[in-house]
Design a protein around this motif. Sequence first.
Motif, short mmCIF file in Angstrom:
data_model
loop_
_atom_site.label_atom_id
_atom_site.label_comp_id
_atom_site.label_asym_id
_atom_site.label_seq_id
_atom_site.Cartn_x
_atom_site.Cartn_y
_atom_site.Cartn_z
N ASP A 1 -34.16 -34.69 -10.83
CA ASP A 1 -35.19 -34.84 -11.86
C ASP A 1 -34.56 -34.86 -13.25
O ASP A 1 -34.93 -35.68 -14.10
N PHE A 2 -33.61 -33.96 -13.49
CA PHE A 2 -32.95 -33.92 -14.80
C PHE A 2 -32.16 -35.19 -15.04
O PHE A 2 -32.12 -35.71 -16.17
N ILE A 3 -31.53 -35.72 -14.01
CA ILE A 3 -30.76 -36.95 -14.16
C ILE A 3 -31.69 -38.12 -14.46
O ILE A 3 -31.40 -38.95 -15.32
N ALA A 4 -32.81 -38.20 -13.76
CA ALA A 4 -33.78 -39.27 -14.02
C ALA A 4 -34.29 -39.19 -15.46
O ALA A 4 -34.39 -40.22 -16.15
N GLU A 5 -34.58 -37.99 -15.91
CA GLU A 5 -35.05 -37.82 -17.30
C GLU A 5 -33.99 -38.30 -18.29
O GLU A 5 -34.31 -39.00 -19.26
N GLU A 6 -32.74 -37.92 -18.06
CA GLU A 6 -31.68 -38.29 -18.99
C GLU A 6 -31.47 -39.80 -19.01
O GLU A 6 -31.11 -40.37 -20.06
N LEU A 7 -31.70 -40.45 -17.88
CA LEU A 7 -31.53 -41.90 -17.80
C LEU A 7 -32.81 -42.65 -18.19
O LEU A 7 -32.89 -43.87 -18.05
N GLU A 8 -33.82 -41.89 -18.64
CA GLU A 8 -35.10 -42.46 -19.07
C GLU A 8 -35.78 -43.25 -17.96
O GLU A 8 -36.36 -44.31 -18.17
N LEU A 9 -35.70 -42.67 -16.76
CA LEU A 9 -36.38 -43.22 -15.60
C LEU A 9 -37.41 -42.21 -15.11
O LEU A 9 -37.28 -41.01 -15.36
N PRO A 10 -38.44 -42.67 -14.40
CA PRO A 10 -39.43 -41.71 -13.87
C PRO A 10 -38.82 -40.84 -12.79
O PRO A 10 -37.78 -41.18 -12.20
N PHE A 11 -39.45 -39.69 -12.53
CA PHE A 11 -39.02 -38.85 -11.42
C PHE A 11 -39.02 -39.70 -10.15
O PHE A 11 -39.93 -40.50 -9.91
N VAL A 12 -37.99 -39.51 -9.32
CA VAL A 12 -37.83 -40.36 -8.13
C VAL A 12 -38.89 -39.99 -7.09
O VAL A 12 -38.90 -38.86 -6.59
N PRO A 13 -39.79 -40.91 -6.75
CA PRO A 13 -40.91 -40.56 -5.87
C PRO A 13 -40.49 -40.40 -4.43
O PRO A 13 -39.61 -41.12 -3.93
N PRO A 14 -41.11 -39.46 -3.71
CA PRO A 14 -40.79 -39.27 -2.29
C PRO A 14 -41.28 -40.46 -1.47
O PRO A 14 -42.43 -40.87 -1.57
N PHE A 15 -40.41 -40.98 -0.64
CA PHE A 15 -40.70 -42.18 0.13
C PHE A 15 -41.91 -42.01 1.04
O PHE A 15 -42.72 -42.93 1.21
N LEU A 16 -42.07 -40.83 1.65
CA LEU A 16 -43.10 -40.64 2.67
C LEU A 16 -44.48 -40.35 2.11
O LEU A 16 -45.46 -40.42 2.85
N SER A 17 -44.59 -40.02 0.83
CA SER A 17 -45.90 -39.62 0.31
C SER A 17 -46.29 -40.33 -0.98
O SER A 17 -47.29 -39.98 -1.60
N HIS A 18 -45.54 -41.35 -1.37
CA HIS A 18 -45.85 -42.07 -2.61
C HIS A 18 -46.56 -43.38 -2.26
O HIS A 18 -46.09 -44.14 -1.41
N ASN A 19 -47.67 -43.63 -2.93
CA ASN A 19 -48.47 -44.82 -2.63
C ASN A 19 -48.25 -45.96 -3.61
O ASN A 19 -48.83 -47.03 -3.45
N GLY A 20 -47.41 -45.73 -4.62
CA GLY A 20 -47.19 -46.74 -5.64
C GLY A 20 -45.93 -47.55 -5.39
O GLY A 20 -45.38 -47.58 -4.29
N SER A 21 -45.44 -48.16 -6.44
CA SER A 21 -44.26 -49.00 -6.36
C SER A 21 -42.98 -48.17 -6.28
O SER A 21 -42.91 -47.07 -6.85
#
Length: 382
Positions: free
Chosen positions: A89-109
């Motif tokens: 999560d901290f790495i995603a924030e630093e790279l200005e990307l969204p939190f990495v969504p869990p594959f099994l429970s994410h309904n979006g892109s």
Amino acid sequence: MFIPSINSDTATTMKLICILPVLLLASVKPAISSLRRYDSIFSFGDSFTDTGNDIVVIPPVIPAAQPPYGMTFFGRPTGRYSNGRLIIDFIAEELELPFVPPFLSHNGSFRQGANFAVAGATALDAVFFRDIPDVGLLVPNTSTSVQLRWFESLKPSLCSPAQECPGFFHNSLFFVGEFGFNDYSFAVFGNTIPQLRSIVPDVVKTISVAIEVLIKQGAMTVVVPGIPPLGCTPASLVFFPSADPADYEPRTGCLKDLNEIAVHHNFLLQESLENVRRNHPSVAVVYADFFTPVIEMVESPHKFGLTRNALRCCCGGGGKYNFNTSGPSCGMPGATVCEDPSAYLFWDGHLTEEAYRYIAQDWLNSIHNGSNLMGLQRIANI
């Protein structure tokens, strides 16, 4: 006016001379402006990286789906085994990307990334552990190979036709692990320390094969974490107590033999990564040290604003380490939680958000420097 001709070797040298000062300055602090830009993050691993897959695999009574998980940052349980954010999560924030969504429970892109990590996941396939008494049937079927199959199933939604995938993944950041921690944590119940040590090469080989698979798919930056000190986790200290003081490290209070397994794993893993780099010199294969930062916090907790007893959990069911195998665990009725999780290294046996924050900064430095070195390599090959 005489203008000297410049051959290709001289041109390359001039490029290196021009860029080296920039790289050296940039390596001092990996500010977002100096970090390579990535379009997405794809992550594989276990509970140290799981952002919510475990809720789907073992619903609905897993501890991380209950309060007080997530109390510090999200304000609710998210399936993360912490009081807040994880390293990813901290790495995603630093790279200005969204939190990495869990594959099994994410309904979006998943165009900006997907997280395939599941708590309890192993590098080796689950069948390897089936005959181990008491724990064999508890090992989930979410190993490295399973997570890679999930990744393969996702590809058509990310890049179509398939020929476009390498270009898409060139601009993605991949995390492979941390894997191995659960392999040894499960296997130790049915094996001696020498037997446990004997499976390390197989675990490392499995990780290396996974890296090769991702590179073949087009990955150009792959981060491979080592494992944290096995002998320092509250679970290990509770499950394998010893009456002999010589079995514990005097500076840390951790179990010597289990920490040696972690050191051996990390050594072989780094050797294996050197082979991968030799085979793929244009790919940034970055080793992320998970062992040293945790040991630093255990040895000198005061330097990090932590409580003196760095091996004690913030959230748990009592006992010396606030980790009770027969009583309530964090997230279950009867468990207690400390007032200030930021003063603790361990949350429930996993790490607190504050500990993950510190480790994430170290990993960002490694990613930054590794990407710069690969960029330098590519320039030298022009």
